[in-house]
Write an enzyme that holds these catalytic residues in place. Structure first.
Site, PDB file in Angstrom:
ATOM      1  N   ASN A  74       0.839  -1.180   0.000  1.00  0.00           N
ATOM      2  CA  ASN A  74       0.000   0.000   0.000  1.00  0.00           C
ATOM      3  C   ASN A  74       0.888   1.249   0.000  1.00  0.00           C
ATOM      4  O   ASN A  74       2.120   1.134  -0.029  1.00  0.00           O
ATOM      5  CB  ASN A  74      -0.987  -0.013   1.178  1.00  0.00           C
ATOM      6  CG  ASN A  74      -0.276  -0.053   2.536  1.00  0.00           C
ATOM      7  OD1 ASN A  74       0.843   0.436   2.689  1.00  0.00           O
ATOM      8  ND2 ASN A  74      -0.951  -0.622   3.526  1.00  0.00           N
ATOM      9  N   GLU A 106       3.463   1.347   2.849  1.00  0.00           N
ATOM     10  CA  GLU A 106       4.524   0.351   2.670  1.00  0.00           C
ATOM     11  C   GLU A 106       5.463   0.746   1.536  1.00  0.00           C
ATOM     12  O   GLU A 106       6.675   0.529   1.621  1.00  0.00           O
ATOM     13  CB  GLU A 106       3.896  -1.019   2.420  1.00  0.00           C
ATOM     14  CG  GLU A 106       3.190  -1.570   3.656  1.00  0.00           C
ATOM     15  CD  GLU A 106       2.085  -2.567   3.338  1.00  0.00           C
ATOM     16  OE1 GLU A 106       1.503  -3.102   4.303  1.00  0.00           O
ATOM     17  OE2 GLU A 106       1.794  -2.797   2.151  1.00  0.00           O
ATOM     18  N   ASP A 113      -6.715  -7.799   2.047  1.00  0.00           N
ATOM     19  CA  ASP A 113      -6.878  -9.251   1.955  1.00  0.00           C
ATOM     20  C   ASP A 113      -7.760  -9.615   0.764  1.00  0.00           C
ATOM     21  O   ASP A 113      -7.505 -10.593   0.061  1.00  0.00           O
ATOM     22  CB  ASP A 113      -7.522  -9.798   3.236  1.00  0.00           C
ATOM     23  CG  ASP A 113      -6.702  -9.515   4.474  1.00  0.00           C
ATOM     24  OD1 ASP A 113      -5.472  -9.426   4.370  1.00  0.00           O
ATOM     25  OD2 ASP A 113      -7.300  -9.366   5.555  1.00  0.00           O
TER      26      ASP A 113
END
Length: 335
Positions: A208, A211, A276
């Site tokens: 993301n 990150e 997820d």
């Protein structure tokens, strides 16, 4: 490439072909506990709301939520992870069985099962309490994880690495499982380490924004910064594809072209577990030989559905197909 969106016929084909595909997941398994209630007053002893709990729900979290998303789409997830020897482990295993998810969990009596408890009043998060241990698993546990992963790899059609930095996904584990996995099937990585090269070899890595910022060491606060960061990361990935997920702004694919995939327009209630959903849908689609763009577009629709629900959620094939019919987020090349 000119502007493009996922057509209903493409989505229907993919959703049909996903059914029965075996996807092997390894990573940090969690249990999400939601306590729902109403807050009508402030506590006398501190300036905090008093939440009167009315009901409790349990959801699979982390790598287990990836498995739940795959199962909801009709794929066959195989989950490898670590649980403690505690009540939370029993509750988690019961939930896996309820969702018909195959698991090969390793029990480590020296670690608690990761449990995240969220208190929600009037559909708003009030507080979250985490019970977990983040240190790397011991050598014996790691060896058991690798053994179980390699035992199931021959039947897998895709692999997901779900890293939440709870101690399961270590460099040593990745070095043991990634080379044989990448030789056989698409490998999709949802990363947490700052050094993304630790996840190589892989097919696609999906950090993301936060990150990606950690990986490059500078803020991604403009379109130019996003392009610079993505190109810098991509240059280090030895051929692996890169998708930077950007929340409400969608995702950007760094491949032969740099492509922006907009988020599906809808009201956002809760982003819990959206990553997820993205990684699960990507892996299931790639298992069907979808292109990366087709997989990303389908993942965008699935993620758009789950953020419209409160709590850890999944998207059904019917919901995804309806979203494809109703919304047409157009992909555009970034220059």
């Amino acid at each position: 490439m000119t502007k493009r969106y996922l057509q209903t016929s493409q989505a229907k084909r993919l959703l049909t072909e996903i059914v029965g595909r075996k996807v092997l997941i390894i990573g940090d398994v969690m249990l999400d506990e939601f306590l729902w209630g109403k807050a009508r007053r402030i506590a006398p002893e501190a300036p905090v709301p008093v939440v009167e709990i009315e009901r409790e729900t349990l959801h699979l979290g982390g790598a287990a939520n990836v498995a739940a998303n795959l199962a909801e789409l009709g794929a066959v997830p195989i989950l490898v992870g670590v649980v403690g020897k505690d009540i939370s482990a029993r509750r988690l295993i019961t939930e896996l069985e309820r969702c018909s998810i195959n698991s090969a969990l390793v029990t480590d009596s020296n670690r608690p099962t990761t449990l995240k408890t969220r208190i929600i009043a009037h559909s708003q998060h009030v507080v979250r309490a985490d019970r977990e241990k983040k240190t790397p698993v011991d050598q014996q546990t790691q060896e058991a994880l690798v053994e179980r992963f390699l035992a199931f790899l021959p039947e897998a059609e895709a692999v997901v690495i779900s890293d939440y930095q709870k101690g399961v996904v270590t460099r040593q584990l990745l070095a043991a499982i990634l080379p044989p996995a990448k030789e056989r099937v698409p490998v999709c990585v949802d990363p947490k380490m700052r050094d993304l090269t630790a996840y190589l070899p892989a097919t696609v890595i999906t950090p993301n924004i936060q990150e990606a910022e950690a990986a490059v060491g500078f803020p991604i606060d403009s379109p130019q910064a996003l392009l610079h960061a993505g190109q810098a990361i991509k240059a280090c990935l030895n051929g692996a594809k890169l998708i930077i997920t950007r929340g409400e702004e969608g995702m950007t694919i760094f491949d032969e072209q740099v492509l922006d995939v907009p988020a599906v327009a809808r009201e956002v209630y809760d982003v819990t577990g959206a990553g997820d959903t993205v990684i699960a849908t990507l892996a299931a689609s790639l298992a069907c030989n979808a292109t990366l763009l087709e997989a990303a577009l389908l993942a965008s629709h699935a993620a758009g559905i789950v953020v419209g629900k409160v709590g850890t959620a999944t998207a059904t094939p019917e919901e995804v197909l309806l979203s494809v019919r109703q919304h047409h987020p157009k992909v555009s090349p970034r220059r």
